[in-house]
Design an enzyme around this catalytic site. Structure first.
Site, short mmCIF file in Angstrom:
data_model
loop_
_atom_site.label_atom_id
_atom_site.label_comp_id
_atom_site.label_asym_id
_atom_site.label_seq_id
_atom_site.Cartn_x
_atom_site.Cartn_y
_atom_site.Cartn_z
N CYS A 260 2.83 4.18 -3.26
CA CYS A 260 4.03 4.11 -3.00
C CYS A 260 4.40 3.04 -2.51
CB CYS A 260 4.27 5.41 -2.36
SG CYS A 260 5.86 5.59 -1.57
N CYS B 148 6.57 3.58 0.66
CA CYS B 148 5.84 3.79 1.89
C CYS B 148 5.19 2.57 2.43
CB CYS B 148 4.37 4.67 1.37
SG CYS B 148 5.01 6.27 0.49
#
Length: 302
Positions: free
Chosen positions: A31, A34
């Protein structure tokens, strides 16, 4: 920052949140967002100095946890307090927005200092060290002036030690809101009783005169209340409540329920601090306070 799995979730998140807010960061190695918010969260955890705890959950590896929290996209952050989710956000928010989110829930530095000083004060009182307790409570109020519990304990201890002038100075910043905060109102009623007592030059003669007036007219509520105030001023709490009950048994609404309000004030003043107990347990109630609460309920509800 701690990596959390289903195996350590209970200890690192649920139990930990009973003491400190826990921010759970649901992420995954693939991600991109993230990787943006992760360093921001770690920076803020350090900056906030223990005011919240950051844990990370790999959503790919811990799908059961992700499902339990209804995670639909990542990154998603969930804040837990006292074992329960209280708020959260999705996406890689800018640092300023994350800080604003935390500041809504995380205690300030002053609050933490006040809590620590308050706890230390109660330990000192348990050991009979009133001097240390007094200093700790002064520090607690200074660190967090909005902490009404610390201020209540400070003013109460000052009054118990006969330091009425300092008690009034400590109480002055909250006097305007005392009528709307029950425990502060209780302190004000105690201080009023002490002020009334200070005007009595011969307490024994005054008490005798009140007893005579009450014997002549058991519904002389002004005399009964004056007697109760005199007893409060000298710390004869149960006798004061007994006198107030005599008024309540005859006229519950007398003088805008003055007897009931003053009775509750006495209960607030004499109730000792609640000891810490394990989750789910109810702390024991002081037997005198419990008994007089029951007596009040019996009279008021009759």
């Amino acid at each position: 920052m701690i990596d959390v799995t289903i195996a350590n979730f209970e200890a690192e998140v649920i139990e930990a949140s009973m003491q400190t807010p826990v921010l759970v960061d649901f992420w995954a190695p693939w991600c991109g967002p993230c990787k943006v918010i992760g360093p921001i969260l770690e920076k803020l955890e350090t900056e906030y100095g223990g005011r919240f705890k950051l844990v990370k959950v790999d959503s790919d590896q811990e799908q059961q946890l992700a499902a339990a929290f209804g995670i639909r996209s990542i990154p998603t952050c969930v804040l837990l307090m006292n074992g329960q989710p209280v708020d959260g956000f999705m996406g890689a928010l800018p640092e300023g927005q994350v800080r604003a989110f935390l500041d809504k829930h995380v205690p300030g530095e002053g609050e933490l200092v006040a809590e620590a000083e308050e706890a230390a004060a109660q330990e000192a009182l348990a050991d009979g060290d009133t001097e240390t307790a007094l200093e700790r409570l002064r520090q607690a109020v200074q660190a967090d002036p909005e902490n009404d519990d610390a201020r209540f304990d400070l003013v109460k201890l000052l009054l118990e030690l006969g330091e009425d002038d300092e008690a009034k100075v400590a109480f002055a910043p909250v006097i305007a809101k005392a009528a709307g905060v029950r425990r502060l109102d209780s302190l004000k009623r105690w201080m009023d009783a002490r002020d009334a007592q200070a005007e009595v030059t011969e307490p024994e003669a005054r008490m005798a005169a009140l007893d005579t007036a009450i014997a002549a007219n058991k519904r002389d509520f002004d005399a009964r209340f004056a007697r109760a105030q005199l007893l409060m001023a000298y710390g004869q709490w149960t006798a004061a409540m007994d006198e107030l009950l005599e008024i309540l048994m005859r006229d519950k609404s007398w003088n805008d329920e003055l007897a009931r309000k003053t009775y509750i004030a006495v209960l607030d003043v004499i109730e000792p601090p609640k000891p810490k107990v394990a989750e789910g347990q109810v702390p024991p109630e002081d037997p005198t306070v419990a008994s007089y609460r029951r007596r009040l309920s019996s009279v008021v509800l009759s």
